[in-house]
Write a protein that holds these residues in place. Structure first.
Motif, PDB file in Angstrom:
ATOM      1  N   THR A 259       0.804  -1.223   0.000  1.00  0.00           N
ATOM      2  CA  THR A 259       0.000   0.000   0.000  1.00  0.00           C
ATOM      3  C   THR A 259       0.837   1.273   0.000  1.00  0.00           C
ATOM      4  N   SER A 260       1.893   1.312   0.810  1.00  0.00           N
ATOM      5  CA  SER A 260       2.690   2.537   0.959  1.00  0.00           C
ATOM      6  C   SER A 260       3.931   2.578   0.081  1.00  0.00           C
ATOM      7  N   PHE A 261       4.497   1.405  -0.237  1.00  0.00           N
ATOM      8  CA  PHE A 261       5.721   1.354  -1.062  1.00  0.00           C
ATOM      9  C   PHE A 261       5.548   0.328  -2.185  1.00  0.00           C
ATOM     10  N   PRO A 262       4.575   0.511  -3.062  1.00  0.00           N
ATOM     11  CA  PRO A 262       4.258  -0.549  -4.036  1.00  0.00           C
ATOM     12  C   PRO A 262       5.332  -0.789  -5.086  1.00  0.00           C
ATOM     13  N   THR A 263       6.212   0.181  -5.313  1.00  0.00           N
ATOM     14  CA  THR A 263       7.235   0.011  -6.365  1.00  0.00           C
ATOM     15  C   THR A 263       8.580  -0.460  -5.819  1.00  0.00           C
ATOM     16  N   LEU A 264       8.712  -0.563  -4.504  1.00  0.00           N
ATOM     17  CA  LEU A 264      10.028  -0.854  -3.925  1.00  0.00           C
ATOM     18  C   LEU A 264      10.505  -2.271  -4.240  1.00  0.00           C
ATOM     19  N   LEU A 265       9.692  -3.274  -3.922  1.00  0.00           N
ATOM     20  CA  LEU A 265      10.109  -4.655  -4.161  1.00  0.00           C
ATOM     21  C   LEU A 265      10.258  -4.957  -5.648  1.00  0.00           C
ATOM     22  N   PRO A 266       9.350  -4.499  -6.527  1.00  0.00           N
ATOM     23  CA  PRO A 266       9.599  -4.702  -7.968  1.00  0.00           C
ATOM     24  C   PRO A 266      10.881  -4.044  -8.442  1.00  0.00           C
TER      25      PRO A 266
ATOM     26  N   SER B 135       4.909  -6.373 -10.791  1.00  0.00           N
ATOM     27  CA  SER B 135       4.196  -5.121 -11.046  1.00  0.00           C
ATOM     28  C   SER B 135       4.238  -4.873 -12.552  1.00  0.00           C
ATOM     29  N   PRO B 136       3.502  -3.881 -13.053  1.00  0.00           N
ATOM     30  CA  PRO B 136       3.575  -3.602 -14.495  1.00  0.00           C
ATOM     31  C   PRO B 136       4.987  -3.337 -14.996  1.00  0.00           C
ATOM     32  N   GLY B 137       5.834  -2.752 -14.143  1.00  0.00           N
ATOM     33  CA  GLY B 137       7.198  -2.457 -14.576  1.00  0.00           C
ATOM     34  C   GLY B 137       8.177  -3.605 -14.422  1.00  0.00           C
ATOM     35  N   SER B 138       7.815  -4.610 -13.634  1.00  0.00           N
ATOM     36  CA  SER B 138       8.757  -5.714 -13.405  1.00  0.00           C
ATOM     37  C   SER B 138       8.292  -7.033 -14.007  1.00  0.00           C
ATOM     38  N   PHE B 139       7.053  -7.105 -14.481  1.00  0.00           N
ATOM     39  CA  PHE B 139       6.497  -8.378 -14.940  1.00  0.00           C
ATOM     40  C   PHE B 139       7.326  -8.979 -16.075  1.00  0.00           C
ATOM     41  N   LEU B 140       7.619  -8.209 -17.096  1.00  0.00           N
ATOM     42  CA  LEU B 140       8.390  -8.736 -18.224  1.00  0.00           C
ATOM     43  C   LEU B 140       9.861  -8.950 -17.880  1.00  0.00           C
ATOM     44  N   PRO B 141      10.566  -7.993 -17.241  1.00  0.00           N
ATOM     45  CA  PRO B 141      11.976  -8.256 -16.898  1.00  0.00           C
ATOM     46  C   PRO B 141      12.167  -9.425 -15.937  1.00  0.00           C
ATOM     47  N   LEU B 142      11.151  -9.715 -15.123  1.00  0.00           N
ATOM     48  CA  LEU B 142      11.275 -10.809 -14.159  1.00  0.00           C
ATOM     49  C   LEU B 142      11.332 -12.165 -14.846  1.00  0.00           C
ATOM     50  N   PHE B 143      10.672 -12.297 -15.995  1.00  0.00           N
ATOM     51  CA  PHE B 143      10.598 -13.600 -16.661  1.00  0.00           C
ATOM     52  C   PHE B 143      11.972 -14.132 -17.077  1.00  0.00           C
ATOM     53  N   PRO B 144      12.795 -13.388 -17.848  1.00  0.00           N
ATOM     54  CA  PRO B 144      14.114 -13.935 -18.191  1.00  0.00           C
ATOM     55  C   PRO B 144      15.004 -14.154 -16.974  1.00  0.00           C
ATOM     56  N   SER B 145      14.812 -13.361 -15.924  1.00  0.00           N
ATOM     57  CA  SER B 145      15.602 -13.575 -14.705  1.00  0.00           C
ATOM     58  C   SER B 145      15.274 -14.919 -14.073  1.00  0.00           C
ATOM     59  N   LEU B 146      14.003 -15.298 -14.098  1.00  0.00           N
ATOM     60  CA  LEU B 146      13.625 -16.611 -13.569  1.00  0.00           C
ATOM     61  C   LEU B 146      14.134 -17.725 -14.473  1.00  0.00           C
TER      62      LEU B 146
END
Length: 568
Positions: free
Chosen positions: A139-146, A176-187
């Protein structure tokens, strides 16, 4: 009350005295009493819920936090637990003292966790901290973990299965919308990440307390010496000399761009992974030639389970545009996986299942992605992984009518690709028959079995497409007729072509059998099935009246169940 005040003053004096001790002031984490005092003061603030107490403690906590961060590069002790305790205070009482915890959290990730992610105690404490405050992060830091998902992936990659459960609890918050695609090749490259981290440890010592960014900078003098050696002696930078046969000579170089991409700490967008680079080729070759470490084996087991969560979250909350953008990445990585048989099977199975689920949810994806789909159909012969992908794509094209009734142009182009694939396989099948006099090897038998399976899928897709789009029916009859008249190596192929030709001659039966199991939005009915939600009022009977009338569309006869079943 007196005991509480005495404890309060004691712990507060401990923090004040630490600022006057030069040794402790320069490295607060070196004194265990400071961590104990911070925890006790936080507990008192929590128990009393007094804004006055919080305001008195806050300046001391803030000073210790700043001193700890500034001393990280020279500190010989772990600062992670102390900083986490202070961060918990900032999160819980930030509104009272007007302290925004977001910069402090980013400072912790960049300065401390990047150095101490390999410390098992700190890693466990970080995951416990994130799980305890997960709702506040969302709620307060939604972009931090992504933003810092690469750093958290390094943490779990190094510490393994013992932290898998707490990691999986926070993993959805990394998406998140900004991390969804970059996360895939990392996995997908999780096993390679472990290889890269182990390479750093072998080259530069323990990862605990060392920043990989500083390790990379420390290699600059070595690269300069290598360049000078090349200029004066003619040797190359990659020449290992007498140590060229060592175990490290076939692994990633710290100067390799892929190495730097794998070991980054923050999400900087989708970047290309050069699997054909010399560094990656060397890593794969080393993985095949050497025994796998326990850490690598754990990651090979964990990655499919993490992918399950990733795909589950994707289908549940991610928007269609991002899923549509993911599918081409998925198709390109289907055949590019870490060379472990069990790992490749499990991951590939999940990739294909997610792709089919995405098509099921949004059949229009097939029309939007017709170009990459046609490209993958053209690669069906290259290796078994690409053949299996082509099979699943053929099924999806036929099942969903090439994207639906409103995508006739896309359906026609996909139909033409299926025709081409069919004719190419028929030709190679005939050639195989002529050359089958003495070759009965298992490899040839497997090739023929795969080819027959592919032909069956292509034939089915052609028949289903023609059923869905009636303007393609004449071309489908021609294609299936050629198969039915051909002398293929597998009787199942031409038998199936004969069967489909017979079905296509009766539009009603064909639509009931070959029509989609799930109707598109624009379809008014679902042929071949009964809508049981309407069972109290009417029963729809398809096939008998279709056979008699040989017409399309829903039957014009409506029966009430009360006309057939007697009332009690």
């Amino acid at each position: 009350m007196v005991d509480r005040d005495r404890d309060w003053d004691f712990y507060l004096r401990t923090l004040s005295n630490s600022a006057r001790d030069s040794n402790v002031a320069n490295d607060p984490a070196s004194d265990p009493n400071i961590l104990q005092s911070v925890k006790k003061l936080y507990e008192l603030c929590k128990a009393e819920n007094s804004e006055d107490l919080v305001a008195r403690v806050y300046p001391q906590f803030n000073k210790i936090f700043q001193r700890s961060v500034s001393s990280l590069s020279q500190s010989r002790t772990s600062n992670g637990l102390l900083l986490l305790a202070i961060l918990q205070f900032f999160i819980d009482f930030g509104e009272v003292v007007l302290h925004d915890a977001d910069p402090s959290l980013k400072t912790f990730f960049r300065s401390c966790l990047s150095r101490e992610f390999a410390d098992p105690i700190v890693a466990e404490a970080v995951l416990e901290f994130l799980n305890a405050n997960l709702n506040k992060f969302l709620t307060s830091f939604p972009t931090l973990l992504p933003q810092f998902f690469p750093l958290l992936l390094k943490l779990i990659a190094w510490n393994g299965e013992k932290l898998e459960k707490p990691f999986l609890k926070i993993f959805p918050a990394l998406i998140s919308p900004g991390s969804f695609l970059p996360l895939f090749p990392s996995l997908m490259d999780f096993p390679i990440l472990v290889v890269a981290l182990e390479k750093v440890e072998r080259c530069s010592g323990s990862l605990v307390g060392n920043s990989i960014a500083s390790i990379q900078k420390s290699k600059a003098p070595e690269m300069l010496l290598a360049l000078m050696d090349e200029a004066y002696t003619g040797s190359t930078i990659g020449d290992g000399g007498g140590d060229s046969e060592s175990e490290d000579s076939n692994t990633l170089d710290v100067a390799d761009p892929l190495f730097l991409e794998l070991l980054k700490d923050e999400n900087d967008g989708l970047s290309e992974r050069h699997w054909n680079s010399p560094g990656m080729t060397a890593v794969i070759q080393a993985a095949l030639n050497t025994a796998q470490s326990d850490r690598l084996e754990q990651l090979l087991n964990m990655t499919p389970r993490i992918l399950d969560v990733y795909f589950s979250v994707a289908l549940r909350v991610v928007n269609n545009s991002l899923i549509c953008a993911l599918i081409p990445l998925l198709m390109s990585r289907n055949s590019i996986l870490f060379p472990n048989k069990d790992f490749s099977y499990k991951v590939r199975k999940r990739l294909l299942e997610f792709m089919l689920a995405a098509f099921q949810r949004s059949p229009a994806f097939i029309a939007l992605l017709k170009k990459p789909i046609m490209d993958r159909l053209g690669e069906a012969y290259e290796n078994p992984a690409k053949t299996e992908l082509a099979l699943q794509l053929c099924w999806a094209i036929g099942e969903h009518g090439g994207g639906g009734r409103s995508h006739k142009d896309a359906a026609r182009e996909l139909f033409e690709s299926l025709e081409l694939l069919l004719y190419e396989n028929l030709l190679s099948s005939r050639l195989g028959l002529r050359q089958d006099s003495g070759d009965n090897s298992s490899g040839e038998s497997f090739r023929r079995s795969s080819q027959s399976r592919l032909l069956c899928f292509v034939i089915t897709a052609i028949a289903k497409l023609a059923t869905y789009h009636r303007e393609l029916l004449p071309r489908a009859r021609v294609s299936l007729g050629k198969v039915a008249r051909s002398r293929t190596s597998d009787s199942r192929v031409w038998t199936r072509a004969h069967d489909y030709l017979g079905l296509l001659s009766d539009p009603g039966v064909s639509l009931s059998i070959l029509g989609p199991s799930k109707p598109a939005i624009e379809d008014s009915h679902n042929p071949g099935t009964v809508d049981w939600s309407q069972g109290r009022t009417k029963m729809v009977a398809h096939i008998p009246f279709y056979i008699l009338r040989e017409q399309e569309g829903p039957p014009f006869h409506d029966f009430s169940f009360s006309d057939i079943l007697p009332r009690r």
